[in-house]
Motif scaffolding. Structure first.
Motif, mmCIF file in Angstrom:
data_model
loop_
_atom_site.group_PDB
_atom_site.id
_atom_site.type_symbol
_atom_site.label_atom_id
_atom_site.label_comp_id
_atom_site.label_asym_id
_atom_site.label_seq_id
_atom_site.Cartn_x
_atom_site.Cartn_y
_atom_site.Cartn_z
ATOM 1 N N TYR A 93 -66.321 18.092 -24.404
ATOM 2 C CA TYR A 93 -65.668 16.656 -24.945
ATOM 3 C C TYR A 93 -65.730 15.916 -23.569
ATOM 4 O O TYR A 93 -65.547 14.707 -24.025
ATOM 5 N N LEU A 140 -65.038 11.712 -24.445
ATOM 6 C CA LEU A 140 -63.491 11.596 -23.786
ATOM 7 C C LEU A 140 -63.763 11.317 -22.446
ATOM 8 O O LEU A 140 -64.405 12.067 -21.568
ATOM 9 N N GLN A 163 -56.982 12.551 -23.638
ATOM 10 C CA GLN A 163 -57.278 11.917 -24.939
ATOM 11 C C GLN A 163 -57.502 12.877 -26.018
ATOM 12 O O GLN A 163 -57.758 12.529 -27.187
ATOM 13 N N THR A 186 -55.159 12.398 -28.828
ATOM 14 C CA THR A 186 -54.836 11.158 -29.477
ATOM 15 C C THR A 186 -56.200 10.600 -30.083
ATOM 16 O O THR A 186 -56.263 9.660 -31.005
ATOM 17 N N ASP A 187 -57.419 11.159 -29.602
ATOM 18 C CA ASP A 187 -58.849 10.538 -30.161
ATOM 19 C C ASP A 187 -59.049 10.835 -31.283
ATOM 20 O O ASP A 187 -59.300 12.306 -31.523
ATOM 21 N N GLN A 188 -59.247 10.006 -32.255
ATOM 22 C CA GLN A 188 -59.650 10.561 -33.652
ATOM 23 C C GLN A 188 -60.899 11.220 -33.723
ATOM 24 O O GLN A 188 -60.957 12.215 -34.540
ATOM 25 N N ARG A 189 -61.801 10.869 -32.943
ATOM 26 C CA ARG A 189 -63.062 11.732 -32.803
ATOM 27 C C ARG A 189 -62.874 13.092 -32.585
ATOM 28 O O ARG A 189 -63.648 14.049 -32.974
#
Length: 624
Positions: free
Chosen positions: A278, A286, A291, A294-297
């Motif tokens: 990631y 990222l 992240q 919290t990161d939608q991906r």
């Protein structure tokens, strides 16, 4: 990823590169009205409750990434006594232990029905840019129950689990997080030793550096991971976990599977972020480990990976629990960015997702090495069934008892396990200090058992040398024939007693005849402080027997025993044991060996008094 508006579908040409499947995308247009679903073959159309039903579904096209449910998604649609539910299918490539593909990939569905009845099952294919497509329906009959089955926590009995057939056990356990070489032989050895010692659970990690992770970077250890990586699941790893759960079931051992670990999402404690797929610098998206929460991906990727895990292993009886995160307090999100709310929201979201798709469903847990942080996480995420504390400190056994009381007061029960423990200075190798390790193992396993908080030793590589299996065998012998459905804690106290460090009679009188240690809560962690030398005791009963663990409190807090204790009396308050003649058997906790017996005295109040024989450090008592 594929969007829903895509007209073309990427076909997959499978090549053999170094014996491992690799992918070369080829674009082709699908003809309007062309059926993509073919025949379905079930391994059985009749099954017992909890028995695994498996189907192979023919899909006439191969896709660029069959592991991505946004591109292609195959589900089993089940109509039964309780209505309709959807359970995911998964794509797999059959490989040998070296990762060499034995053939092309195929779609599978594995499911374990949880109640008797007749079920109609059909399969639904969702492909980007196409209408949903269904197979014909197949009638399945589920009738009868076998022995054992899936295990779930008994919410009324701390530390006790119950199988589908009603049999119960205390969740004794051991860590065997990974093996880097000779995995199958090594894990079989662990399962065999656990079964022989009465250890019910083993904790296993999905972890990249040991090649036990589905998405780990394709640049590491080629050709092992060539063709796999972010969003593409390593089939050698998946095949290993197929084997792991099947082998654990052979030995009657349950597995707690750890999905995320602190090192993968951290840079300070055991950091592996530099190799994480990631990571933007490693081909991902990222920029920082924090992240991830919290990161939608990242969320979409994780949902897809957890969906795959549930689809492939959700029907495995040996899989007892999903552990979302090992020591999340050591992740960068907590250590560096103090993002406790974001981490809590992520936990709640993932618990709900897994529980929604898992047919069993299993407990979803998380762990921490910080007691106070774990309590805050529990308050913020009540969706988690259980919270695992990791204790690497000499006074861990004393802390364990205090935590059990704190959690009992907070929630009315103890949803707590000590998922890892060791002494403060412990590492994988220090044989010259093994006596201290053995003492810690004894007091943690016995204290945890009687207070209802299972304790699982961490250093599996030296478990035999440290005496782990010996103490577990002692526990199994003492609790043989135990009536777990009636288990409850019993109030006990030790009175009197003179030892090498015994207090004066004047001090004892000022303390009301009983002198104990106290536990003080400081800013962010439990700490113990001994008032003066004395004896500690805790006990558990099943209504027919009561088992007590008695020890020098200095020993309980991680110190050497203080010499020979003599003249101490164990008092059990209003014991539920109803037989007229009560005998107490004394044993060595480390081995279970009997060292004597006596007749117990019951007073008019109902309290029972047992005069203890002389002992050093600790002694076990069985009243029956």
């Amino acid at each position: 990823m594929c969007g829903r508006g895509v007209i073309g579908v990427l076909l997959l040409a499978v090549l053999q590169v170094g014996g491992v499947a690799a992918a070369e995308p080829v674009e082709a247009l699908l003809r309007v009205g062309e059926s993509l679903l073919g025949g379905v073959v079930f391994n059985t159309i009749t099954a017992a409750v909890s028995g695994r039903v498996e189907a192979t579904i023919e899909v006439k096209r191969a896709f660029a990434n069959p592991y991505d449910p946004q591109c292609v998604r195959l589900d089993g649609v089940i109509s039964g006594p309780l209505g309709v539910r959807v359970y995911p299918c998964f794509y797999m490539v059959d490989v040998d232990e070296e990762g060499v593909a034995r053939g092309g990939g195929e779609w599978r569905w594995r499911h374990a029905f949880r109640m008797e009845g007749e079920y109609d099952v059909r399969f639904r294919l969702l492909v980007a840019g196409r209408e949903d497509e269904y197979t014909d329906s197949q009638r399945l009959v589920v009738k009868g129950r076998g022995q054992g089955g899936f295990a779930r926590p008994d919410f009324e009995k701390a530390g006790v689990w119950v199988r589908d057939d009603g049999s119960r056990f205390f969740a004794t356990g051991l860590n065997a997080a990974w093996f880097e070489e000779g995995k199958r032989e090594a894990y079989r050895g662990v399962f065999e030793q656990c079964a022989a010692a009465g250890i019910e659970m083993v904790r296993v990690w999905m972890i990249g550096f040991a090649r036990q992770e589905l998405e780990w970077s394709e640049e590491l250890w080629e050709p092992w991971n060539r063709g796999y990586g972010l969003g593409r699941y390593n089939q050698s790893v998946a095949a290993f976990f197929d084997w792991l759960f099947a082998t654990a079931a052979e030995y009657g051992v349950y597995v707690q599977l750890v999905l995320e670990t602190h090192g993968e999402w951290g840079t300070e404690v055991d950091g592996n972020w530099e190799f994480n797929p990631y990571n933007k610098d490693h081909g991902g998206f990222l920029e920082r480990p924090a992240q991830f929460f919290t990161d939608q991906r990242a969320t979409i990727r994780v949902w897809a990976r957890y969906r795959y895990c549930v689809a492939r292993w959700g029907a495995e009886r040996a899989l007892a629990a999903w552990e979302l995160f090992n020591e999340v307090d050591h992740s960068d999100a907590i250590r560096l960015e103090k993002a406790e709310l974001e981490v809590a929201r992520w936990h709640a979201m993932m618990v709900r997702y897994i529980q929604r798709i898992d047919a069993v469903p299993r407990p979803v847990v998380s762990s921490s090495g910080d007691e106070e942080y774990l309590m805050r996480l529990a308050r913020r995420v009540p969706e988690l069934y259980r919270y695992d504390i990791h204790l690497y400190r000499d006074d861990a056994a004393a802390i364990l008892g205090q935590m059990a009381l704190e959690w009992q007061r907070e929630w009315g029960h103890v949803p707590l396990i000590c998922g890892e423990f060791g002494v403060a200075w412990e590492s994988g190798t220090e044989p010259e200090q093994m006596d201290g390790v053995r003492a810690q193992i004894e007091r943690m396993l016995w204290q945890g058992r009687v207070v209802g908080v299972p304790a699982w030793y961490w250093f599996w590589n030296k478990a035999e040398e440290a005496g782990v299996f010996k103490v577990h065998r002692a526990l199994a012998e003492v609790f043989a024939g135990w009536r777990y459905e009636y288990e409850h804690r019993v109030k006990v106290v030790v009175e009197g007693g003179k030892g090498a460090r015994a207090v004066s009679e004047k001090e004892r009188a000022r303390a009301g005849g009983v002198v104990r240690s106290r536990v003080i809560v400081y800013d962010s962690t439990f700490k113990t402080e001994a008032l003066r030398p004395t004896i500690s005791a805790a006990a558990v009963s099943d209504g027919a027997r009561t088992v007590a663990y008695v020890c020098d409190e200095h020993f309980l807090m991680g110190n050497a025993g203080g010499g020979l204790w003599q003249g101490a009396t164990l008092r059990m308050a209003r014991s539920p044991v109803l037989t007229t003649t009560l005998r107490a058997r004394f044993f060595v906790p480390a081995t279970g060996a009997t060292i004597g017996s006596s007749v117990a005295v019951r007073e008019e109040t109902g309290d029972i008094y047992i005069v203890l024989p002389p002992f050093e450090a600790s002694i076990g008592v069985v009243l029956e």
